[in-house]
Scaffold this motif. Structure first.
Motif: not given
Length: 835
Positions: A565-576
């Motif tokens: 969460f410091q780096e990227v948007r909240a992933p939308k699924n497990f693979k992300e």
């Protein structure tokens, strides 16, 4: 001398509480035998590894019925040799107890003259539960402990510590006869051990071969030394006679072929053959040496004291990672897993690995591979994160252990230093406190490494540095993890207390021997061990496969989320989530590595934790258990290159930058530094170019930039910088991109990819283009695996990226058309994006 092997024969094993016998492999492992027999099913599937601890609470017996060759029985001296027993065992031959063993790191030789017979010999090895043993030892004489990831008492047995579990491993306390077993027989003499030492002069190397023999009193021994060059041609042969135990032969080698670490030159090896003859008895030993000078220079300077490897008088910035065994079952590490591991390290531009002190002294094959591939080895002794018993019996056992392994390994070209332990000086200094940790225990801790074991190493390998601990400033509890001198474990990022990875810049140590960030395993690896309902970063199984502790509770997965969460948007699924975790890990280790390299020559080493996994769990590795490469390992191929561009932002204003060029080659060169300011679509807004002169073995700032006037605060999300270092003939040497904001705030566009695939004889060639700027393009195949020559890279739309795939790297053969259909892309651009 005659050797009759006992490994590979019809060994049997049983639970001592049962009557049924089962086939056992020697050398081997009890748990591997049970897995092969089907008694343990899917050992790492979901929660299945819990059964290992229960099985390890029992005692087991191995037995072998065998005959002895006549030529063995005719010899005056006969020994049974065990190169490795794991761990507490009683050994019987034909009903006669030979010994009890209590140290899996030792080689044992037992005299068996008058016990052996021609037929129907019975060798029995009863191995007792290490789990019960450490519980008993801890009850009887507990020691203060800091390591909360392992059970009480783990330090009171000379067994692979991490077999009981660690912050990167499950609790799988295996047992068995894990190295070779054989009979040695001779009459008058044998070769005890051989040591080669080198003196280098201009255009020549003088090689001294010291052969220690064991001979009957008054017997004359003839020792012949033959040396072969790297092409296999004999270049020297000489005999010497002696009535004492030590025979010395000097070899003068003119125009020697010099051994270099990876990235600095070739790694030629000379073969040495030593033959001993006493009367009509002969013995021969062969091994390889690399001709090189090697030292760790510690010289006073304005910042304190340097700590730098010099090979052939050339400074070598150590780049690599910490080796932990690539499988929980030690005998499964041998062969292909080790060969592939060292190949991957070399291809990722490693020049060094650190063999960590919480596991095991690896087999000779690993050092042979490092010799042949130019990987320096920092060798810890097998002590880690603990206090140890200080009674005479224990000290004698570990002295013999260290002697065995120093003698076994000291002729290897790759070996650069011996280190007493992992973190024992740091953990037990006067800044740390644990219940029962007294001044007396602290002093005994120092004595173990700075007196008892130091004496053994210096006696049997006086030509290498003995370093008392890692980290250390030189011993005596003087600022063990300090930045003035010695080596540093930089755990203020992740562990203490999970600061952002930009805090690596606060670490100004002289040699960073450990630093790391965790990430999740690859998705396809997890599919073999989890059910669909487990595929969540906070599922019960994913929590179970995470062994990191912060001394209060298991927090590893939570910390991974923090860095995501410091780096990227909240992933939308497990693979992300998996991809995002690997991206955050790789960016953090790259940031730290670039900082450490940019400090050169103040800092002269960056070894991250860790190279590979031993089980399919969550850890700090760059290569997972199934040998699928994470983003980190692909990044390492670039950030460990001999020449790199490093971008360092101002601490308070990310629009102010310094651009470093770091060159590890001893020679300098002229290059062009090319830069472009681009918008999120990849269109060039402004660009520049300058010719620069890069010195050999250097780190220098070649460009300072201030974009505060040209890029407004509210526009930082729209632009990125692209840098390239090119040779004068236009070849790209290094390239890097820089965002003025974290990726989660950047205005990424969704990239479309165009891929042209060419079919070459031994490889496929991919020419890749993107419709807009794409951040960290990770390629994979849907239901196959391969290794890409480059992966996880950034790409602007006016560039064509060429990537090769060796056809030998596919796990299953694939046609060109199938490859096109199988190829998939992930990018940071699309993490959390609803398409």
């Amino acid at each position: 001398m005659i050797v009759q092997g006992l490994g590979g024969l019809e060994w049997k094993y049983r639970d001592t509480q049962e009557n049924e016998w089962h086939h056992g492999e020697v050398p081997g492992s009890l748990f591997l035998d049970m897995i092969k027999e089907g008694r343990i099913k899917k050992p790492f599937y979901r929660f299945q590894d819990r059964e290992f601890h229960e099985l390890a609470e029992r005692d087991y017996e191995y037995k072998l019925h065998f005959s002895v060759r006549e030529d063995v029985l005719l010899r005056e001296k006969q020994f049974v040799v065990f190169e490795g027993i794991d761990t507490i065992a009683d050994i019987y031959l034909n009903g006669v107890k030979l010994a009890r063993t209590e140290n899996m790191h030792r080689t044992y030789r037992f005299p068996v003259k008058d016990i052996l017979k021609a037929e129907d010999n019975l060798l029995q090895v009863i191995i007792y539960s290490s789990v019960r043993y450490i519980e008993e030892q801890h009850r009887e004489h507990p020691l203060p402990e800091f390591n909360t990831a392992s059970p009480h008492g783990f330090s009171q047995i000379r067994k692979t510590h991490s077999s009981f579990g660690w912050d990167a491993e499950p609790n799988v306390p295996d047992l068995g006869i894990w190295r070779e077993v054989y009979i040695e027989a001779y009459d008058k003499a044998r070769i005890s051990h051989i040591y080669t030492r080198q003196r280098h002069e201009k255009g020549k190397v003088y090689l001294k071969t010291e052969t220690l023999t064991e001979a009957a009193y008054g017997e004359e021994v003839c020792v012949e030394v033959t040396v072969y060059d790297p092409q296999g041609e004999e270049i020297f042969r000489e005999k010497t006679k002696c009535r004492e135990s030590l025979a010395e032969v000097w070899t003068e080698i003119e125009s020697p072929e010099i051994w270099w670490p990876n990235g600095y030159g070739d790694h030629p090896l000379y073969e040495i053959c030593v033959k001993m003859q006493c009367r009509d008895e002969q013995e021969e030993k062969r091994f390889f040496v690399g001709l090189r000078t090697m030292e760790v220079r510690r010289e006073e300077d304005a910042d304190g004291e340097s700590f730098a490897f010099y090979v052939n008088n050339v400074p070598v910035f150590a780049k690599g990672g910490s080796y932990t065994p690539p499988d929980k079952f030690l005998t499964a590490c041998r062969g292909q897993r080790h060969r592939e591991l060292i190949r991957l390290c070399k291809e990722a531009n490693y020049n060094c690995i650190r063999i960590w002190g919480g596991a095991v002294y690896p087999d000779d094959e690993l050092y042979n591979l490092c010799d042949r591939n130019g990987l320096l080895v920092w060798q810890d002794l097998m002590f880690a994160c603990a206090l140890y018993p200080s009674n005479d019996e224990f000290l004698e056992s570990i002295r013999e252990e260290v002697k065995d392994n120093v003698i076994r390994l000291r002729n290897h070209a790759c070996l650069v230093l011996w280190c007493g332990n992992n973190e024992n000086e740091w953990f037990h200094d006067y800044e740390h406190h644990a219940e029962g940790l007294t001044h007396e225990l602290r002093m005994k801790n120092l004595q173990q490494y700075e007196v008892h074991l130091a004496e053994i190493v210096r006696k049997y390998d006086p030509d290498r540095l003995y370093w008392p601990s890692s980290p250390s400033s030189g011993g005596g509890y003087y600022d063990p993890n300090g930045y003035e001198k010695g080596d540093v474990h930089c755990w203020y990022v992740w562990y203490l207390p999970a600061k952002p990875y930009t805090f690596y810049r606060d670490c100004t140590g002289r040699f960073i021997s450990e630093f790391g960030l965790e990430s999740f395993q690859n998705y396809k690896t997890l599919c073999s061990y989890l059910e669909p309902e487990d595929m969540s970063p906070n599922s019960e199984v994913m929590d179970y496969m995470q062994h990191c502790s912060d001394n209060y509770c298991n927090m590893g997965n939570g910390k991974i989320m923090n860095y995501i969460f410091q780096e990227v948007r909240a992933p939308k699924n497990f693979k992300e989530y998996i991809f995002a975790s690997q991206y955050a890990q790789a960016e953090g280790i790259k940031y730290g590595t670039y900082h450490f390299r940019s400090m050169k020559p103040r800092c002269m080493g960056a070894l991250y934790w860790q190279i590979v996994d031993c089980f399919p769990g969550t850890s700090w590795s760059g290569i997972d258990y199934e040998y699928r490469l994470k983003v980190l390992h692909y990044y390492a191929r670039r950030f460990f290159s001999q020449v790199v561009l490093c971008v360092k932002e101002d601490r308070f204003e990310p629009r102010r930058l310094e651009i470093f060029a770091v060159n590890d080659h001893p020679e300098g060169f002229t290059a062009n530094l090319i830069w472009a300011l681009r918008d999120s679509a990849g269109c060039v807004v402004k660009e520049g170019k300058k010719e620069i002169q890069i010195q050999g073995s250097s780190s220098s700032v070649f460009q300072e930039m201030d974009w505060t006037e040209e890029i407004r605060e509210e526009d930082k999300k729209q632009y990125y910088l692209e840098f390239s270092l090119c040779s004068q003939d236009g070849k790209r040497i290094s390239e890097e991109t820089y965002l003025f904001v974290k990726p989660k705030h950047f205005h990424f566009l969704h990239p479309e990819f165009r891929v042209e695939v060419q079919n070459d004889k031994e490889k496929y060639i991919l020419n890749i283009q993107t419709s807009c700027f794409a951040k960290c393009i990770k390629m994979d195949l849907n239901d196959n695996d391969c290794e890409f020559s480059d992966n996880c890279f950034d790409l602007s739309p006016d560039r064509i990226k060429t990537v090769e795939i060796s056809k030998n790297s596919f796990r299953r053969p694939v046609t060109m058309e199938e490859l096109k259909k199988q190829l998939i892309f992930e990018t940071v651009n699309d993490i959390g994006r609803i398409l």
